[in-house]
Design an enzyme around this catalytic site. Sequence first.
Site, PDB file in Angstrom:
ATOM      1  N   PRO A  23       5.833  -2.766 -16.377  1.00 36.73           N
ATOM      2  CA  PRO A  23       4.475  -2.257 -16.165  1.00 36.73           C
ATOM      3  C   PRO A  23       4.420  -1.382 -14.920  1.00 36.73           C
ATOM      4  CG  PRO A  23       4.612  -4.568 -15.532  1.00 36.73           C
ATOM      5  CD  PRO A  23       5.916  -4.225 -16.169  1.00 36.73           C
ATOM      6  N   HIS A 172      -0.244 -11.187 -14.687  1.00 36.59           N
ATOM      7  CA  HIS A 172       0.383 -10.662 -13.473  1.00 36.59           C
ATOM      8  C   HIS A 172       0.215 -11.698 -12.361  1.00 36.59           C
ATOM      9  CE1 HIS A 172       2.151  -8.067 -10.673  1.00 36.59           C
ATOM     10  NE2 HIS A 172       1.453  -6.953 -10.856  1.00 36.59           N
ATOM     11  N   TYR A 177      -1.263  -9.952  -5.968  1.00 38.88           N
ATOM     12  CA  TYR A 177      -2.551  -9.935  -6.637  1.00 38.88           C
ATOM     13  C   TYR A 177      -3.068 -11.372  -6.800  1.00 38.88           C
ATOM     14  CZ  TYR A 177      -1.301  -5.082  -7.117  1.00 38.88           C
ATOM     15  OH  TYR A 177      -0.925  -3.788  -6.820  1.00 38.88           O
ATOM     16  N   GLY A 312      11.769   0.188 -14.451  1.00 40.52           N
ATOM     17  CA  GLY A 312      10.483   0.771 -14.135  1.00 40.52           C
ATOM     18  C   GLY A 312      10.550   2.273 -14.013  1.00 40.52           C
TER      19      GLY A 312
END
Length: 357
Positions: A23, A172, A177, A312
């Site tokens: 992601p 996530h 986060y 990524g």
Amino acid sequence: MTTLFDRYRLGGLELPNRVVMAPMTRVRAAAGSLATPSMAVYYAQRATAGLIVSEGVQPSLVGQSNPGTPGLYTDEQVAARRPVTDAVHANGGRIFAQIMHGGRVSHPDTTGLQPVGPSAVAAVGDVFTPTGPQPAPVPRALDTSEVPEQARSYTEAARRAVDAGFDGVELHGANGYLISQFLSSNANLRTDSYGGPIAHRIRFAVEAVTATVDAVGAARTAIRLSPGGTFWGVEETEVPELYAALLAELARFDLAYVYLEATAEEEVLVELRRAWPSSLIMNPVIPMGPKQADRTAADHWLGLGADLISFGRAFIANPDLVERLRTGLPVAPADTATYYQGGDAGYLTYPAYQYTA
């Protein structure tokens, strides 16, 4: 000997290879956090990956971290997402939605709301806003009675993701986060049942996963973790014990996968691999760090027991990355100036490898 190009059974999916597109935030959403036709093209171009994990999708307005990111909390957002998943499937791909609640890594100028977090402790660094970077604000500490609602926001977004055609969801739980903030020992200063000892700090993550499994099934549920990571100023004490306890709780479910980042010492990550009884995705380098994942790093972690390897930045400029890795073709560099600038330049404009006679 396992290779990147062997097939793999992941939950209810048959993957043609073990290459995962990680992601990556690209801030290309339209007003209302809607997906766009360009997103459908972008992901479809990369559908030869064994699995695509989408950019982080906020499960609520207060959960939005960056401007320009897509959401999954309105019917309009679901409808806008269906062409994206349809395009990936039409090209033979498989795609999970990453559900990302930013927690304290947000700003009122982005959402119109004060960010929330486990405690009233600001993230370290500047956050993105519509007018440019600004210092991270102090979040509002969630009351104990409010915490379950934030955990359920992942679940509601997961239901919408499945309705939008995603093959599953990845919560996530990494990179500073909201889930990561609850796991932290300096972002989480709570003294209730969600803070303090390890059993309390993992509770939010376990509740979010449990509710998501109940909603969409374990085979469609996964979680991403960054053991020992220090993104946005988070710190964690007792890292091996913290993540061993979390994985022990999650092992009650036959999740699609756990996704680990290379944010701890290799021996710690290897022990976590041994502790986790089912599919493991390994990101072999620190996200946005100085190194980029390559075939050597991938083969190393396959040898250490990882089932799938994520790439990524290499996928940004190489929509045909799987074929380049398979045949040893050069991997093109991406233009960092276009990561977050919006528009199709640096998004849809990277070609597959050009063969010459």
